[in-house]
Motif scaffolding. Structure first.
Motif, short mmCIF file in Angstrom:
data_model
loop_
_atom_site.label_atom_id
_atom_site.label_comp_id
_atom_site.label_asym_id
_atom_site.label_seq_id
_atom_site.Cartn_x
_atom_site.Cartn_y
_atom_site.Cartn_z
N PHE A 35 0.85 -1.20 0.00
CA PHE A 35 0.00 0.00 0.00
C PHE A 35 0.89 1.24 0.00
O PHE A 35 2.11 1.15 0.15
N ASN A 87 -5.28 2.61 1.02
CA ASN A 87 -5.60 1.38 0.29
C ASN A 87 -6.86 1.58 -0.52
O ASN A 87 -7.92 1.86 0.03
N CYS A 126 -4.37 -7.04 -2.61
CA CYS A 126 -4.04 -5.72 -3.14
C CYS A 126 -3.01 -5.91 -4.23
O CYS A 126 -2.15 -6.78 -4.16
#
Length: 344
Positions: A109, A127, A135
């Protein structure tokens, strides 16, 4: 700039070396001097370990004594190796107290950290993933020096995301390329560019998000472009490098598709590029041939191309390069577990 004779070699006594306990990759130089000592500059160094837990160390450099000072209380753990570190540009104009620095890092992130004199505090984790368990890793980011509330990130999921870090919200997210986006660079307050595994350099304007301008494409189809540097002293020019290439490609955004220069004096792959913060015609490049080369760009290249102004050999493959905005006489390079500052 000293050593202006053609291909002069920077002497080893023009360098200062810091040795880390880890392999060094990400590196950032503070844009403003330390509040406690006007001559000291903070430097952040990120480890490159094949583990989840990595480290970021904050050290300071005194150009008068040519010495580094470690600050163990400012070291912190970082999830995965940070792909990039960057201190907030033009911090002295920021609203918060001058005794602290804001540091950003990318990896899983985008994270913000407040670096104080004797402690470091995580500020926020940004995020934009719609699913909490997954992610897309961030390859890079750039902090807008005209509007420092904006940070743009690039990701392997083909997107660029523009964050408003004061409100901690996404200003916009664009599908920027057909493949992974490897780097991003701001030109103006609302204009940025990116490079990708699809081999293109594209410019985006936040006032017209539906369109982008392709200003360069790799000569060999789908040869990835890895890094992008926009000349902040002369916004007509930017530089990029291809994967596994010994060239630095110089582009003029007024004449797309054809480079204005190709710098071809490296003997192996180029890994990093940085324009001089105080001059519109100097750029530094570094690569696997262990060399850092400083170039002065003429308006017209000679018949045999352009030779570098200065040559420095580190003895190891150079992974990273930063040109200090606060102290433009110094260039930082990273190789193996060392960070070296070169006086230019």
């Amino acid at each position: 700039m000293e050593n202006s004779t053609q291909e002069s070699h920077l002497r080893s006594d023009n360098s200062v070396t810091y040795e880390s306990a880890y392999t060094v990759y990400a590196m950032a130089l503070s844009s403003t001097p330390s509040s406690t000592n006007i001559n000291h500059q903070r430097i952040a160094l990120g480890s490159f370990l094949e583990d989840y837990t990595n480290r970021v160390d904050i050290i300071s450099f005194d150009p008068e004594t040519l010495s580094f000072k470690t600050h163990p209380q400012l070291a912190f753990d970082h999830p995965y190796p940070p792909t990039k570190l960057m201190f907030q540009p033009n911090r002295k104009s920021a609203s918060s107290s001058s005794s602290s620095d804001l540091l950003a890092s990318s990896g899983d992130f985008l994270r913000l950290w407040e670096v104080r004199e004797s402690s470091i505090e995580p500020v926020t984790v940004l995020n934009n993933s719609k699913t909490s368990e997954f992610c897309a890793p961030l390859t890079s980011f750039d902090w807008n020096d005209v509007e420092p509330r904006r940070i743009g990130t690039s990701s392997i999921d083909t997107t660029c995301t523009i964050w408003d870090i004061e409100k901690c919200v996404v200003e916009t997210q664009l599908i920027a390329h057909d493949k992974e986006v490897y780097d991003i660079a701001w030109g103006e307050a609302r204009v940025f560019a990116s490079v990708s595994a699809d081999g293109s350099v594209r410019i985006f304007d936040l006032r017209d998000k539906e369109h982008s301008t392709i200003i360069y494409e790799s000569p060999q189809p789908d040869t990835p472009l890895l890094r992008l540097a926009w000349n902040k002293q002369d916004l007509k020019y930017m530089a990029t490098i291809q994967m596994d290439s010994n060239k630095v490609v110089i582009l003029d955004i007024r004449s797309p598709t054809t480079p204005v220069a190709e710098l071809e004096r490296h003997h192996a792959s180029v890994n990093a590029i940085a324009w001089a913060p105080q001059s519109g015609k100097h750029i530094c490049s570094a690569g696997d041939d262990t060399q850092a080369l400083i170039w002065e760009l003429p308006t017209v290249a000679g018949p045999n191309g352009i030779d570098p102004l200065c040559v420095y050999s580190a003895g190891y493959e150079i992974n990273q390069l930063q040109w200090s905005a606060a102290q433009p006489d110094w260039i930082a390079i990273a190789f193996s577990n060392k960070m070296q500052l070169l006086k230019v």
